[in-house]
Write a protein that holds these residues in place. Structure first.
Motif, PDB file in Angstrom:
ATOM      1  N   LYS A 113      12.903  -1.270  -4.636  1.00  0.00           N
ATOM      2  CA  LYS A 113      13.195  -1.744  -3.269  1.00  0.00           C
ATOM      3  C   LYS A 113      11.884  -1.990  -2.610  1.00  0.00           C
ATOM      4  O   LYS A 113      11.805  -2.923  -1.679  1.00  0.00           O
ATOM      5  CB  LYS A 113      13.866  -0.585  -2.575  1.00  0.00           C
ATOM      6  N   TYR A 114      10.944  -1.232  -2.772  1.00  0.00           N
ATOM      7  CA  TYR A 114       9.569  -1.397  -2.284  1.00  0.00           C
ATOM      8  C   TYR A 114       9.109  -2.728  -2.720  1.00  0.00           C
ATOM      9  O   TYR A 114       8.577  -3.562  -1.676  1.00  0.00           O
ATOM     10  CB  TYR A 114       8.613  -0.151  -2.790  1.00  0.00           C
ATOM     11  N   LEU A 115       9.214  -3.207  -3.782  1.00  0.00           N
ATOM     12  CA  LEU A 115       8.699  -4.738  -4.100  1.00  0.00           C
ATOM     13  C   LEU A 115       9.638  -5.793  -3.274  1.00  0.00           C
ATOM     14  O   LEU A 115       9.162  -6.846  -2.816  1.00  0.00           O
ATOM     15  CB  LEU A 115       8.691  -4.925  -5.506  1.00  0.00           C
ATOM     16  N   ASP A 116      10.666  -5.472  -3.022  1.00  0.00           N
ATOM     17  CA  ASP A 116      11.951  -6.486  -2.530  1.00  0.00           C
ATOM     18  C   ASP A 116      11.473  -6.561  -1.117  1.00  0.00           C
ATOM     19  O   ASP A 116      11.496  -7.770  -0.241  1.00  0.00           O
ATOM     20  CB  ASP A 116      13.140  -6.014  -2.612  1.00  0.00           C
ATOM     21  N   GLU A 117      11.233  -5.626  -0.570  1.00  0.00           N
ATOM     22  CA  GLU A 117      10.872  -5.405   1.071  1.00  0.00           C
ATOM     23  C   GLU A 117       9.403  -5.768   1.399  1.00  0.00           C
ATOM     24  O   GLU A 117       9.204  -5.949   2.574  1.00  0.00           O
ATOM     25  CB  GLU A 117      11.195  -3.905   1.673  1.00  0.00           C
ATOM     26  N   ARG A 118       8.553  -5.721   0.268  1.00  0.00           N
ATOM     27  CA  ARG A 118       7.143  -5.860   0.623  1.00  0.00           C
ATOM     28  C   ARG A 118       7.094  -7.404   0.962  1.00  0.00           C
ATOM     29  O   ARG A 118       7.291  -8.415   0.140  1.00  0.00           O
ATOM     30  CB  ARG A 118       6.278  -5.666  -0.400  1.00  0.00           C
ATOM     31  N   LYS A 119       6.479  -7.981   2.240  1.00  0.00           N
ATOM     32  CA  LYS A 119       6.388  -9.216   2.610  1.00  0.00           C
ATOM     33  C   LYS A 119       5.239 -10.047   1.724  1.00  0.00           C
ATOM     34  O   LYS A 119       5.334 -11.034   1.091  1.00  0.00           O
ATOM     35  CB  LYS A 119       5.748  -9.250   3.945  1.00  0.00           C
ATOM     36  N   ALA A 120       4.079  -9.193   1.618  1.00  0.00           N
ATOM     37  CA  ALA A 120       3.226  -9.967   0.724  1.00  0.00           C
ATOM     38  C   ALA A 120       3.492  -9.665  -0.714  1.00  0.00           C
ATOM     39  O   ALA A 120       3.249  -8.540  -1.109  1.00  0.00           O
ATOM     40  CB  ALA A 120       1.698  -9.320   1.067  1.00  0.00           C
ATOM     41  N   LYS A 121       3.883 -10.535  -1.554  1.00  0.00           N
ATOM     42  CA  LYS A 121       4.544 -10.258  -2.850  1.00  0.00           C
ATOM     43  C   LYS A 121       3.490 -10.156  -3.661  1.00  0.00           C
ATOM     44  O   LYS A 121       3.635  -9.301  -4.728  1.00  0.00           O
ATOM     45  CB  LYS A 121       5.470 -11.599  -3.133  1.00  0.00           C
ATOM     46  N   VAL A 122       2.351 -10.828  -3.620  1.00  0.00           N
ATOM     47  CA  VAL A 122       1.131 -10.686  -4.713  1.00  0.00           C
ATOM     48  C   VAL A 122       0.537  -9.222  -4.557  1.00  0.00           C
ATOM     49  O   VAL A 122       0.468  -8.490  -5.483  1.00  0.00           O
ATOM     50  CB  VAL A 122       0.097 -11.698  -4.857  1.00  0.00           C
ATOM     51  N   ALA A 123       0.528  -8.885  -3.297  1.00  0.00           N
ATOM     52  CA  ALA A 123      -0.218  -7.501  -2.962  1.00  0.00           C
ATOM     53  C   ALA A 123       0.844  -6.276  -3.333  1.00  0.00           C
ATOM     54  O   ALA A 123       0.536  -5.384  -3.859  1.00  0.00           O
ATOM     55  CB  ALA A 123      -0.399  -7.363  -1.451  1.00  0.00           C
ATOM     56  N   GLY A 124       2.056  -6.751  -3.293  1.00  0.00           N
ATOM     57  CA  GLY A 124       3.092  -5.615  -3.703  1.00  0.00           C
ATOM     58  C   GLY A 124       2.889  -5.276  -5.346  1.00  0.00           C
ATOM     59  O   GLY A 124       3.081  -4.235  -5.794  1.00  0.00           O
ATOM     60  N   ASN A 125       2.691  -6.293  -6.027  1.00  0.00           N
ATOM     61  CA  ASN A 125       2.557  -6.333  -7.374  1.00  0.00           C
ATOM     62  C   ASN A 125       1.197  -5.343  -7.773  1.00  0.00           C
ATOM     63  O   ASN A 125       1.265  -4.411  -8.667  1.00  0.00           O
ATOM     64  CB  ASN A 125       2.322  -7.568  -8.099  1.00  0.00           C
ATOM     65  N   ARG A 126       0.208  -5.674  -7.067  1.00  0.00           N
ATOM     66  CA  ARG A 126      -1.079  -4.894  -7.266  1.00  0.00           C
ATOM     67  C   ARG A 126      -0.703  -3.467  -6.807  1.00  0.00           C
ATOM     68  O   ARG A 126      -1.184  -2.480  -7.288  1.00  0.00           O
ATOM     69  CB  ARG A 126      -2.128  -5.478  -6.396  1.00  0.00           C
ATOM     70  N   GLU A 127       0.190  -3.276  -5.792  1.00  0.00           N
ATOM     71  CA  GLU A 127       0.266  -1.863  -5.282  1.00  0.00           C
ATOM     72  C   GLU A 127       1.317  -0.988  -6.377  1.00  0.00           C
ATOM     73  O   GLU A 127       1.176   0.052  -6.492  1.00  0.00           O
ATOM     74  CB  GLU A 127       1.167  -1.657  -3.879  1.00  0.00           C
ATOM     75  N   LYS A 128       2.090  -1.964  -6.821  1.00  0.00           N
ATOM     76  CA  LYS A 128       2.952  -1.390  -7.970  1.00  0.00           C
ATOM     77  C   LYS A 128       2.214  -0.921  -9.124  1.00  0.00           C
ATOM     78  O   LYS A 128       2.328   0.405  -9.890  1.00  0.00           O
ATOM     79  CB  LYS A 128       3.909  -2.370  -8.539  1.00  0.00           C
ATOM     80  N   ALA A 129       1.113  -1.662  -9.357  1.00  0.00           N
ATOM     81  CA  ALA A 129       0.225  -1.551 -10.525  1.00  0.00           C
ATOM     82  C   ALA A 129      -0.625   0.108 -10.238  1.00  0.00           C
ATOM     83  O   ALA A 129      -0.683   0.921 -11.185  1.00  0.00           O
ATOM     84  CB  ALA A 129      -0.665  -2.586 -10.792  1.00  0.00           C
ATOM     85  N   VAL A 130      -1.045   0.128  -9.049  1.00  0.00           N
ATOM     86  CA  VAL A 130      -1.892   1.356  -8.558  1.00  0.00           C
ATOM     87  C   VAL A 130      -0.824   2.600  -8.630  1.00  0.00           C
ATOM     88  O   VAL A 130      -1.143   3.798  -9.277  1.00  0.00           O
ATOM     89  CB  VAL A 130      -2.069   1.102  -7.196  1.00  0.00           C
ATOM     90  N   LEU A 131       0.444   2.514  -8.031  1.00  0.00           N
ATOM     91  CA  LEU A 131       1.586   3.518  -8.321  1.00  0.00           C
ATOM     92  C   LEU A 131       1.665   3.848  -9.799  1.00  0.00           C
ATOM     93  O   LEU A 131       1.854   5.131  -9.980  1.00  0.00           O
ATOM     94  CB  LEU A 131       2.732   2.958  -7.779  1.00  0.00           C
TER      95      LEU A 131
END
Length: 344
Positions: A113-131
């Motif tokens: 859900k976090y990835l789907d709602e994140r407008k900056a899609k590439v940044a969302g992937n980086r944040e998922k990696a940090v998580l």
């Protein structure tokens, strides 16, 4: 309940900044006690974590925010300065969503859900990696036995940058570049290296007829033979340096500003964007120079040379990096199907 912060909102609870120093502030016998933590934020966080007894928290009380605090204390300081800055931004965004949640309650559906709602899609992937990184550390520390919630969650689709810079475009920007920018662009093109690696070069990296690089991102060591155009650039930089004010101390860095000091990354981007605008080429990024260098090298001397130039660990990575930009060079079908009429 304490007052809501109006400044320095990214600092953890009870940490305050006064001037250039950080403090741990707590009430002792009805009075505020200011415990100095120093003026280095990474060290200040370590001291803050010790004072708040993060390591002694009960496992069932461990929230994502507690895991992040220990990660910032124990793991983040070991990373490069730029990486720390990028991770800090990602952690702040993750904390806004997951901060108060116990680790055991963070499940793959929430990550999706976090990835789907994140407008900056590439940044969302980086944040998922940090998580994922923080969660793995939390498992090692015994904070949770739950599986990593990022496992099996597919990241957002990314499309790599495919821009190939034509020769005339590069030359046009060089014509509008100031001296420090021109030095950086030419070294970046003739070596195919990232801007951060070009900016950290020093005179001491010129050794026994070679220019030595150790790539910051991968740790790969490279030695470039100083000949041809690279020789001309280094000769200009070392024998005809930028003029600096009288009395100023010149640094050892090859790429210098008008004060004789290392040209910073932000200053490089500012000057580069200004030159691109003046040249009428707004969709040119400095990193495109590395892609052009690899592509031009492969076109002349082959994929193996391009791989060594870029410092890639395998051929497939280089092939993808280059061929997506310019495509494969192929010959037409050799069989003659239609006979051409003879010209009169």
């Amino acid at each position: 309940m304490g007052r809501r912060r109006t400044v320095h909102k990214k600092l953890p609870a009870h940490m305050h900044r006064k001037g250039n120093s950080y403090y741990f502030v707590q009430m002792v016998d009805g009075r505020r006690s200011w415990v100095p933590l120093g003026n280095d934020l990474a060290i200040a966080r370590l001291k803050w974590a010790e004072l708040t007894n993060i390591g002694d928290a009960e496992v069932e009380d461990i929230t994502f925010a507690v895991a992040v605090a220990r990660y910032r204390r124990d793991a983040l300081p070991a990373k490069a300065a730029k990486t720390q800055e990028e991770y800090d931004r990602a952690l702040d965004r993750l904390l806004a969503v997951f901060g108060k949640m116990p680790l055991d309650l963070i499940i793959p559906q929430y990550v999706r859900k976090y990835l789907d709602e994140r407008k900056a899609k590439v940044a969302g992937n980086r944040e998922k990696a940090v998580l994922s990184t923080v969660f793995n550390h939390a498992r090692e520390w015994g904070y949770t036995k739950a599986a990593n919630p990022c496992a099996g969650v597919k990241g957002n689709t990314e499309t790599g940058r495919l821009r190939y810079i034509e020769d005339q475009e590069l030359l046009a920007v060089l014509d509008h570049a100031c001296r420090p920018l021109r030095d950086a662009m030419e070294i970046a093109y003739y070596t195919g290296q990232r801007p951060s690696d070009v900016l950290k070069l020093k005179r001491t990296d010129i050794r026994e007829g070679t220019l030595f690089f150790r790539q910051k991102k991968t740790g790969t060591a490279l030695r470039f033979a100083i000949d041809g155009p690279l020789f001309d650039v280094l000769l200009r930089i070392t024998t005809d340096p930028i003029q600096i004010p009288a009395g100023a101390v010149r640094s050892l860095y090859l790429i210098q500003n008008e004060e004789g000091q290392q040209l910073g990354y932000r200053a490089l981007n500012y000057r580069f964007n200004k030159a691109c605008k003046a040249a009428g080429i707004p969709d040119f990024q400095f990193r495109d120079i590395r892609g052009k260098a690899g592509t031009d090298t492969e076109d002349v001397t082959g994929l193996g040379h391009a791989q060594r130039l870029l410092g890639h660990k395998n051929r497939k990575m280089t092939e993808h990096y280059i061929k997506e930009r310019l495509g494969y060079r192929v010959a037409p079908t050799p069989k003659l199907l239609i006979k051409q009429k003879k010209r009169a």
